[in-house]
Scaffold this motif. Structure first.
Motif, PDB file in Angstrom:
ATOM      1  N   GLN A 149       0.753  -1.128   0.033  1.00 39.50           N
ATOM      2  CA  GLN A 149       0.001   0.048   0.118  1.00 39.50           C
ATOM      3  C   GLN A 149       1.056   1.232   0.221  1.00 39.50           C
ATOM      4  O   GLN A 149       0.719   2.158  -0.792  1.00 39.50           O
ATOM      5  N   ARG A 150       2.102   1.204   0.753  1.00 41.75           N
ATOM      6  CA  ARG A 150       2.803   2.462   0.786  1.00 41.75           C
ATOM      7  C   ARG A 150       3.566   2.671  -0.435  1.00 41.75           C
ATOM      8  O   ARG A 150       3.615   3.732  -0.872  1.00 41.75           O
ATOM      9  N   ALA A 151       4.064   1.425  -0.877  1.00 44.04           N
ATOM     10  CA  ALA A 151       4.792   1.741  -2.325  1.00 44.04           C
ATOM     11  C   ALA A 151       3.998   2.014  -3.408  1.00 44.04           C
ATOM     12  O   ALA A 151       4.251   3.074  -3.983  1.00 44.04           O
ATOM     13  N   TYR A 152       2.676   1.638  -3.356  1.00 47.59           N
ATOM     14  CA  TYR A 152       1.771   2.010  -4.553  1.00 47.59           C
ATOM     15  C   TYR A 152       1.392   3.491  -4.048  1.00 47.59           C
ATOM     16  O   TYR A 152       1.055   4.271  -5.221  1.00 47.59           O
ATOM     17  N   GLY A 153       1.252   3.806  -2.978  1.00 49.08           N
ATOM     18  CA  GLY A 153       0.850   5.257  -2.581  1.00 49.08           C
ATOM     19  C   GLY A 153       2.125   6.100  -3.091  1.00 49.08           C
ATOM     20  O   GLY A 153       1.634   7.405  -3.718  1.00 49.08           O
ATOM     21  N   ALA A 154       3.113   5.892  -3.216  1.00 51.25           N
ATOM     22  CA  ALA A 154       4.367   6.501  -3.423  1.00 51.25           C
ATOM     23  C   ALA A 154       4.538   6.799  -4.955  1.00 51.25           C
ATOM     24  O   ALA A 154       4.794   7.617  -5.523  1.00 51.25           O
ATOM     25  N   ILE A 155       4.410   5.572  -5.626  1.00 55.46           N
ATOM     26  CA  ILE A 155       4.655   5.553  -6.985  1.00 55.46           C
ATOM     27  C   ILE A 155       3.409   6.307  -7.844  1.00 55.46           C
ATOM     28  O   ILE A 155       3.839   6.878  -8.801  1.00 55.46           O
ATOM     29  N   ALA A 156       2.304   6.429  -7.095  1.00 56.87           N
ATOM     30  CA  ALA A 156       1.364   7.210  -7.747  1.00 56.87           C
ATOM     31  C   ALA A 156       1.847   8.763  -7.899  1.00 56.87           C
ATOM     32  O   ALA A 156       1.210   9.612  -8.469  1.00 56.87           O
ATOM     33  N   ALA A 157       2.543   9.114  -7.056  1.00 56.67           N
ATOM     34  CA  ALA A 157       3.067  10.681  -7.033  1.00 56.67           C
ATOM     35  C   ALA A 157       4.041  10.837  -8.193  1.00 56.67           C
ATOM     36  O   ALA A 157       4.379  11.888  -8.407  1.00 56.67           O
ATOM     37  N   ILE A 158       4.540   9.793  -8.770  1.00 56.42           N
ATOM     38  CA  ILE A 158       5.705   9.871  -9.745  1.00 56.42           C
ATOM     39  C   ILE A 158       5.113  10.103 -11.223  1.00 56.42           C
ATOM     40  O   ILE A 158       4.253   9.373 -11.257  1.00 56.42           O
ATOM     41  N   GLU A 159       5.737  10.719 -11.914  1.00 56.51           N
ATOM     42  CA  GLU A 159       5.242  11.121 -13.423  1.00 56.51           C
ATOM     43  C   GLU A 159       6.572  11.136 -14.243  1.00 56.51           C
ATOM     44  O   GLU A 159       7.379  11.767 -13.886  1.00 56.51           O
ATOM     45  N   PHE A 160       6.352  10.435 -15.316  1.00 54.83           N
ATOM     46  CA  PHE A 160       7.088  10.888 -16.396  1.00 54.83           C
ATOM     47  C   PHE A 160       6.270  10.290 -17.684  1.00 54.83           C
ATOM     48  O   PHE A 160       5.495   9.389 -17.819  1.00 54.83           O
ATOM     49  N   ASP A 161       6.622  10.882 -18.987  1.00 59.51           N
ATOM     50  CA  ASP A 161       5.638  10.337 -20.144  1.00 59.51           C
ATOM     51  C   ASP A 161       5.797   8.948 -20.300  1.00 59.51           C
ATOM     52  O   ASP A 161       7.122   8.346 -20.448  1.00 59.51           O
ATOM     53  N   GLY A 162       4.801   8.319 -20.332  1.00 60.72           N
ATOM     54  CA  GLY A 162       4.635   6.823 -20.630  1.00 60.72           C
ATOM     55  C   GLY A 162       5.070   5.927 -19.416  1.00 60.72           C
ATOM     56  O   GLY A 162       5.272   4.655 -19.833  1.00 60.72           O
ATOM     57  N   ILE A 163       5.032   6.529 -18.282  1.00 61.38           N
ATOM     58  CA  ILE A 163       5.134   5.690 -17.147  1.00 61.38           C
ATOM     59  C   ILE A 163       4.414   4.363 -17.242  1.00 61.38           C
ATOM     60  O   ILE A 163       3.127   4.342 -17.295  1.00 61.38           O
ATOM     61  N   TYR A 164       4.850   3.325 -16.884  1.00 59.86           N
ATOM     62  CA  TYR A 164       4.250   2.057 -16.799  1.00 59.86           C
ATOM     63  C   TYR A 164       4.584   1.322 -15.650  1.00 59.86           C
ATOM     64  O   TYR A 164       5.955   1.170 -15.286  1.00 59.86           O
ATOM     65  N   TYR A 165       3.685   0.772 -14.579  1.00 59.21           N
ATOM     66  CA  TYR A 165       4.054  -0.125 -13.628  1.00 59.21           C
ATOM     67  C   TYR A 165       2.861  -0.991 -13.530  1.00 59.21           C
ATOM     68  O   TYR A 165       1.553  -0.778 -13.843  1.00 59.21           O
ATOM     69  N   ARG A 166       3.310  -2.312 -13.132  1.00 58.90           N
ATOM     70  CA  ARG A 166       2.226  -3.261 -12.745  1.00 58.90           C
ATOM     71  C   ARG A 166       1.528  -2.965 -11.548  1.00 58.90           C
ATOM     72  O   ARG A 166       1.991  -2.427 -10.567  1.00 58.90           O
ATOM     73  N   LYS A 167       0.093  -3.154 -11.517  1.00 54.17           N
ATOM     74  CA  LYS A 167      -0.676  -2.770 -10.496  1.00 54.17           C
ATOM     75  C   LYS A 167      -0.993  -3.946  -9.416  1.00 54.17           C
ATOM     76  O   LYS A 167      -1.582  -3.937  -8.362  1.00 54.17           O
ATOM     77  N   ASP A 168      -0.211  -5.116  -9.679  1.00 48.45           N
ATOM     78  CA  ASP A 168      -0.590  -6.584  -9.030  1.00 48.45           C
ATOM     79  C   ASP A 168       0.457  -7.088  -8.391  1.00 48.45           C
ATOM     80  O   ASP A 168       0.732  -8.284  -8.015  1.00 48.45           O
ATOM     81  N   ILE A 169       1.671  -6.341  -8.226  1.00 49.76           N
ATOM     82  CA  ILE A 169       3.037  -6.725  -7.532  1.00 49.76           C
ATOM     83  C   ILE A 169       2.646  -7.326  -6.208  1.00 49.76           C
ATOM     84  O   ILE A 169       1.719  -6.695  -5.460  1.00 49.76           O
ATOM     85  N   GLY A 170       3.094  -8.323  -5.757  1.00 57.52           N
ATOM     86  CA  GLY A 170       2.859  -8.842  -4.608  1.00 57.52           C
ATOM     87  C   GLY A 170       1.410  -9.740  -4.228  1.00 57.52           C
ATOM     88  O   GLY A 170       0.788 -10.055  -3.265  1.00 57.52           O
ATOM     89  N   TYR A 171       0.746  -9.930  -5.596  1.00 54.16           N
ATOM     90  CA  TYR A 171      -0.640 -10.450  -5.542  1.00 54.16           C
ATOM     91  C   TYR A 171      -0.605 -11.924  -4.669  1.00 54.16           C
ATOM     92  O   TYR A 171      -1.556 -12.289  -3.947  1.00 54.16           O
ATOM     93  N   ARG A 172       0.436 -12.695  -4.668  1.00 54.83           N
ATOM     94  CA  ARG A 172       0.649 -13.867  -4.017  1.00 54.83           C
ATOM     95  C   ARG A 172       0.540 -13.561  -2.668  1.00 54.83           C
ATOM     96  O   ARG A 172       0.405 -14.549  -1.847  1.00 54.83           O
ATOM     97  N   VAL A 173       1.077 -12.561  -2.155  1.00 49.45           N
ATOM     98  CA  VAL A 173       1.411 -12.440  -0.390  1.00 49.45           C
ATOM     99  C   VAL A 173       0.476 -11.259  -0.024  1.00 49.45           C
ATOM    100  O   VAL A 173       0.855 -11.003   1.195  1.00 49.45           O
ATOM    101  N   ARG A 174      -0.042 -10.474  -0.922  1.00 49.24           N
ATOM    102  CA  ARG A 174      -0.803  -9.349  -0.336  1.00 49.24           C
ATOM    103  C   ARG A 174      -1.393  -9.467   1.101  1.00 49.24           C
ATOM    104  O   ARG A 174      -1.499  -8.549   1.719  1.00 49.24           O
ATOM    105  N   ASP A 175      -2.203 -10.836   1.324  1.00 47.80           N
ATOM    106  CA  ASP A 175      -3.047 -10.959   2.376  1.00 47.80           C
ATOM    107  C   ASP A 175      -2.149 -11.712   3.499  1.00 47.80           C
ATOM    108  O   ASP A 175      -2.588 -11.767   4.600  1.00 47.80           O
ATOM    109  N   TRP A 176      -0.863 -11.627   3.367  1.00 46.13           N
ATOM    110  CA  TRP A 176      -0.111 -12.626   4.271  1.00 46.13           C
ATOM    111  C   TRP A 176       0.157 -11.582   5.353  1.00 46.13           C
ATOM    112  O   TRP A 176       0.635 -10.375   5.321  1.00 46.13           O
ATOM    113  N   GLY A 177      -0.124 -11.985   6.734  1.00 46.04           N
ATOM    114  CA  GLY A 177       0.397 -11.098   7.795  1.00 46.04           C
ATOM    115  C   GLY A 177      -0.811 -10.072   8.355  1.00 46.04           C
ATOM    116  O   GLY A 177      -0.423  -9.492   9.165  1.00 46.04           O
ATOM    117  N   GLN A 178      -1.519 -10.345   7.700  1.00 50.82           N
ATOM    118  CA  GLN A 178      -2.835  -9.265   7.985  1.00 50.82           C
ATOM    119  C   GLN A 178      -3.768  -9.771   9.348  1.00 50.82           C
ATOM    120  O   GLN A 178      -3.940 -10.921   9.247  1.00 50.82           O
TER     121      GLN A 178
END
Ligand code: AMP
Ligand code: GLY
Length: 427
Positions: free
Chosen positions: A398-427
């Motif tokens: 959540q923190r990494a995605y919150g931070a990357i949303a602040a970054i811009e450059f022309d054509g920026i691409y990132y996957r929105k599903d990093i960590g999908y296998r472990v997202r719910d671990w430890g909650q």
């Protein structure tokens, strides 16, 4: 102490950043470095070519750089460690002979066979006709690998015999130059992939926290492979019991087999693993260096000063180093790439929002960036790795995605599903 880091990716930015957190390290020089190392306090770049071993040795001696860390595989495979050691420098990384474990997949397969290390069944070919006969006999899926270094592009996981035959024809036709004139064709393994990076002084080997990366460009792990679009650690796919098994069935036998070949291997041994459905860890490949982006999630978790670990390896006293200490947290890294990557992509775009990303609680490691005229510009395919820690994977992501949303450059691409296998671990 002053240190020298060779390379220009996110891995090298993370190495410089971590070294500078050590009370013993006063300055880091990067050759050639990137926009991140240019703007990191205590760090400066020198525009030398990583293949200019003589020039690098001179700079290290004149500037009293008493610890050298080599990031990428190419200079290791070309013998940078041998060249700098001959000048009396303390260098972290394997010799040219040791780097064969990554630079020749056939050599690595022979070593694994000799040491009884679990890995996919394989055969090696230097001509197309017997290679084609082999895939026809084995059937698909089957994996065709260029023997030599091919910038991460030398592997085809063929879903059909036709696809395997096309990969064989392309490799012998010169697609990877000399690196593809010998092929390793191997059994297709299923399971979960994980990266176990270990440090070794040639006698003792100690694993770092296990990580996983996301190689494919597209969400859901689809599309062509890249250098890695994100990573997280410590991955629950490799719990402590399994890490012990990796230590005794893979890491220790590998070091012993290297010693049997007269190789005193000091550096990182990175085991790319497949955890097969019955729970057996098998080696997909060995690398002779830190992983990228795995390093961007492993080093932020490290509590022990990095230079203490690297020097213990170089001076062959790893056995006496106290246990390596880690933060009891989760780390996640999301890579921002240029549009078109892993194919051809634009260059020279201005990057904004880096400060806002840091304020959002992330560390932004630069990959393909340059600092020019007071601005950070995007140059490489993988431009930035936005890394965050949290008390769970969900919080770190959540923190990494919150931070990357602040970054811009022309054509920026990132996957929105990093960590999908472990997202719910430890909650
Ligand atoms: P390598 O460069 O050898 O790590 O291969 C790149 C990627 O290809 C790996 O990360 C795997 O996703 C895939 N791969 C390589 N070898 C195999 C195998 N024997 N079975 C299944 N997938 C493989
Ligand atoms: N992330 C994969 C590698 O460093 O080879």
């Amino acid at each position: 102490m002053k240190a020298l880091v060779i390379g220009n990716g996110g891995r090298e930015h993370a190495l410089a950043w971590k070294l500078l957190q050590s009370p013993q390290v006063s300055e880091v020089v990067c050759i050639p470095g990137n926009g991140g190392t240019a703007t990191l306090a205590g760090c400066r770049n020198l525009a030398l070519n990583p293949s200019d071993f003589e020039g690098i040795a001179r700079v290290a001696l004149v500037n009293n750089l008493s610890l050298v860390v080599v990031g990428p595989e190419q200079p290791l495979a070309d013998g940078i460690v041998d060249a700098l050691q001959a000048e009396g420098l303390a260098v972290f990384g394997p010799s040219q002979a040791g780097a064969q474990i990554e630079a020749s997949k056939a050599w690595a397969k022979d070593l694994m066979a000799a040491a009884g290390i679990p890995t996919a069944a394989a055969a090696t070919f230097t001509e197309a006709a017997p290679a084609i006969a082999y895939v026809e006999a084995q059937g698909a899926p089957i994996v065709v690998k260029a023997d030599g270094l091919a910038a991460g592009k030398g592997v085809t996981v063929a879903q059909s015999v036709e696809e395997a035959k096309a990969a064989i024809a392309a490799a012998f036709g010169g697609q990877f130059g000399a690196a593809g004139q010998r092929l390793v064709i191997e059994e297709y393994l299923t399971g979960q992939e994980a990266s176990v990076l270990a440090v070794t002084d040639g006698l003792t080997i100690r694993p770092l926290v296990p990580a996983q990366d996301h190689k494919p460009i597209g969400e859901g792990d689809t599309g062509p492979n890249t250098g890695g679009m994100g990573a997280y650690a410590p991955t629950p796919v490799v719990p402590p019991e399994l890490l012990d098994r990796v230590q005794t069935t893979i890491l220790e036998p590998a070091i012993a087999a290297l010693r049997d070949r007269g190789i005193d291997y000091r550096g990182v041994l990175y085991a790319g693993l497949m955890i097969t459905p019955d729970g057996t860890p098998k080696v997909v490949e060995f690398n002779c260096r830190f992983g990228d982006p795995e390093t961007q999630v492993i080093l932020p978790l490290l509590e022990t000063p990095l230079d203490d670990i690297l020097l213990a390896c170089i001076e062959q006293r790893l056995e006496d180093l106290p246990p390596i200490e880690w933060k009891a947290q989760a780390a996640a890294c999301v890579v921002a790439a240029a549009a078109g990557y892993p194919g051809s992509h634009e260059k020279g775009m201005t990057i904004s929002g880096l400060e806002a990303a840091t304020e959002a609680g992330a560390v932004v490691f630069h990959g393909g960036t340059q600092f020019k005229g007071g601005q950070v510009l995007a140059y490489g395919g993988r431009v930035l790795g936005v890394t965050a820690l949290g008390d769970s994977f969900g919080a770190a992501l959540q923190r990494a995605y919150g931070a990357i949303a602040a970054i811009e450059f022309d054509g920026i691409y990132y996957r929105k599903d990093i960590g999908y296998r472990v997202r719910d671990w430890g909650q």
